[in-house]
Scaffold this motif. Structure first.
Motif, short mmCIF file in Angstrom:
data_model
loop_
_atom_site.label_atom_id
_atom_site.label_comp_id
_atom_site.label_asym_id
_atom_site.label_seq_id
_atom_site.Cartn_x
_atom_site.Cartn_y
_atom_site.Cartn_z
N ARG A 215 0.83 -1.20 0.00
CA ARG A 215 0.00 0.00 0.00
C ARG A 215 0.87 1.26 0.00
NH1 ARG A 215 -2.71 -3.57 -1.01
NH2 ARG A 215 -4.80 -4.09 -0.30
N THR A 255 -6.36 5.35 4.13
CA THR A 255 -7.32 4.72 5.04
C THR A 255 -6.98 3.25 5.26
OG1 THR A 255 -9.05 6.24 4.29
CG2 THR A 255 -9.75 4.23 5.41
N GLU A 256 -6.59 2.54 4.20
CA GLU A 256 -6.21 1.14 4.34
C GLU A 256 -4.98 0.98 5.22
OE1 GLU A 256 -5.73 -0.70 0.57
OE2 GLU A 256 -7.79 -0.33 -0.08
N GLN A 259 -5.98 1.17 8.73
CA GLN A 259 -6.68 -0.04 9.16
C GLN A 259 -5.73 -1.22 9.32
OE1 GLN A 259 -9.66 -0.50 6.16
NE2 GLN A 259 -11.03 1.07 7.02
N LEU A 260 -4.59 -1.18 8.66
CA LEU A 260 -3.62 -2.28 8.75
C LEU A 260 -2.79 -2.24 10.02
CD1 LEU A 260 -2.31 -2.56 5.08
CD2 LEU A 260 -3.73 -4.21 6.32
#
Length: 445
Positions: A215, A255-256, A259-260
């Protein structure tokens, strides 16, 4: 009897007449110059208004033209009034009133024209500045999210260290070095159970490391594309549309990354580590063996709580890290961008304001010159101020007045004319008889 004009008064009068001659020459093209300035301001105002209007139809065109014409006419009339009136007034109150009016009108001109002129001069550059600033914000948010996610991945080492300590204790229990009972009894099973839980948590954390790196790499690619859009050639409006699409993608990646982060997962695992312990039945053969197992389990639970607190504190440290600022790209017009980033476009703002307010300098110059003319003329009597041309004109006017007055005055002053003999009555004789001619005797019959 008029006094004789002094030498200083004569010089002042000569200087005043010289200034009047210069003003006469300048007045011949000052309205034209003022009209050119007003027209130029109207053109740039039209460009600025066009950047604010979304529709490109005929009505939009006429609306922009009407606004720019109104601005040009307003600027021309406003400064024409001040150029004529402000230098002519003499009282302090009138000057202060007109100066305040000039200040208020200047503010109105800046509000209705100058910022649109600045938008026409530097609007595209200001929008590009907004895009570059947005890229910096997104880059900071991406790097901060990656930093937090990496710090969370660093908890894997803490989990591995705690898991290894329980593994070592279980091996010691298997050899009888912990509770004194060799084998895989109740203490061994508790230690092995917690080691397996920590191993599963460690594997889960390790599985997210490639996702975090992937990411982050995708975010850097998008950032590179966004940087390229800020400096590419072509209309900035079309580039802003593509920039907005890339910004939405990057926001999703940020955002990912948030969340990770495994820090919340480690906090929950640390709480479960000490609170969810399934104690097996003590399997010692003798009462003494079971008392030893219970004592060992109590020590193991104490160590378990300490290790759980260590993990929880480390995970909460990651969770307490300042999160990235909320970043969202907001499309902005050229006029708004010029105002928002005005400090970066001072030359453009100065030029946009100068083209509207330059006549104010001319008004002040006229005030100074008119004051100098009055100071040179007023101490001198009016008959001493007259030039030869003015004197000739005055004499010609006086002769014209005399010529107009002479026939009427002659008619009023002339004696009445004698009546002819045929119109005279027979019984009326003149009062004055002609004197007899010397030497003339009576006429014989």
């Amino acid at each position: 009897m008029s006094r004789k004009m002094s030498q200083s008064e004569a010089r002042g009068l000569e200087h005043a007449k010289e200034l009047e001659g210069h003003l006469g020459v300048l007045d011949s093209f000052t309205p034209t110059a003022l009209g050119v300035l007003a027209t130029a301001s109207g053109i740039y105002t039209y460009l600025g208004v066009s950047s604010l209007l979304d529709n490109n139809g005929a009505m939009t065109f006429f609306a922009a033209v009407a606004y720019s014409i109104a601005v040009s006419v307003g600027i021309f009339v406003f400064w024409s009034f001040l150029m004529r009136l402000l230098p002519a007034v003499r009282t302090a109150s009138a000057r202060i009133g007109l100066l305040l009016s000039m200040a208020l009108g200047s503010l109105a001109i800046v509000a209705m024209s100058s910022w649109l002129n600045a938008a026409a001069l530097a609007g595209a550059a200001a929008v590009e500045q907004h895009l570059a600033k947005t890229v910096q914000d997104y880059q900071g948010a991406l790097e901060r999210s990656y930093q937090i996610a990496t710090a969370g991945q660093g908890l894997e080492r803490d989990v591995a260290r705690v898991r290894q300590s329980f593994t070592d204790l279980s091996e010691q229990e298997a050899t009888g070095n912990l509770s004194g009972l060799a084998g895989r009894g109740a203490v061994f099973r508790v230690l092995n159970q917690k080691a397996d839980e920590l191993a599963a948590l460690e594997a889960q954390i390790a599985s997210q490391t490639p996702l975090v790196e992937e990411r982050f790499a995708q975010g850097n690619v998008i950032l590179s594309r966004m940087r390229a859009l800020t400096v590419e050639t072509g209309p900035v409006e079309s580039r802003s549309v593509e920039f907005s699409e890339e910004a939405v993608r990057l926001a999703g990646i940020i955002t990912e990354l948030r969340q990770l982060s495994v820090a919340p997962l480690v906090v929950r695992a640390a709480q479960d580590l000490s609170q969810s312990v399934v104690l097996p039945q003590l399997d010692g053969r003798t009462e003494e063996d079971r008392i030893g197992q219970a004592s060992t389990l109590e020590s193991v639970l104490g160590v378990l709580g300490q290790r759980a607190d260590t993990l929880r504190v480390a995970a909460e440290g990651v969770m307490s890290m300042t999160p990235p600022a909320e970043t969202a790209y907001t499309p902005i017009s050229a006029a708004d961008a010029v105002i928002l980033y005005a400090e970066n476009f001072v030359p453009s703002w100065a030029g946009a304001i100068a083209i509207d307010l330059l006549p104010a300098v001319l008004v002040l110059i006229l005030m100074v010159v008119q004051a100098a003319i009055r100071s040179g003329r007023e101490p001198v009597a009016i008959e001493d101020r007259m030039t030869m041309a003015e004197l000739r004109a005055a004499l010609a006017a006086a002769r014209d007045v005399e010529d107009a007055m002479d026939p009427r005055e002659a008619k009023q002053a002339a004696p009445p004319a004698e009546m002819p003999d045929e119109d005279r009555p027979e019984n009326v004789e003149p009062l004055e008889k002609p004197s007899p001619v010397e030497g003339a005797g009576p006429r014989s019959v």
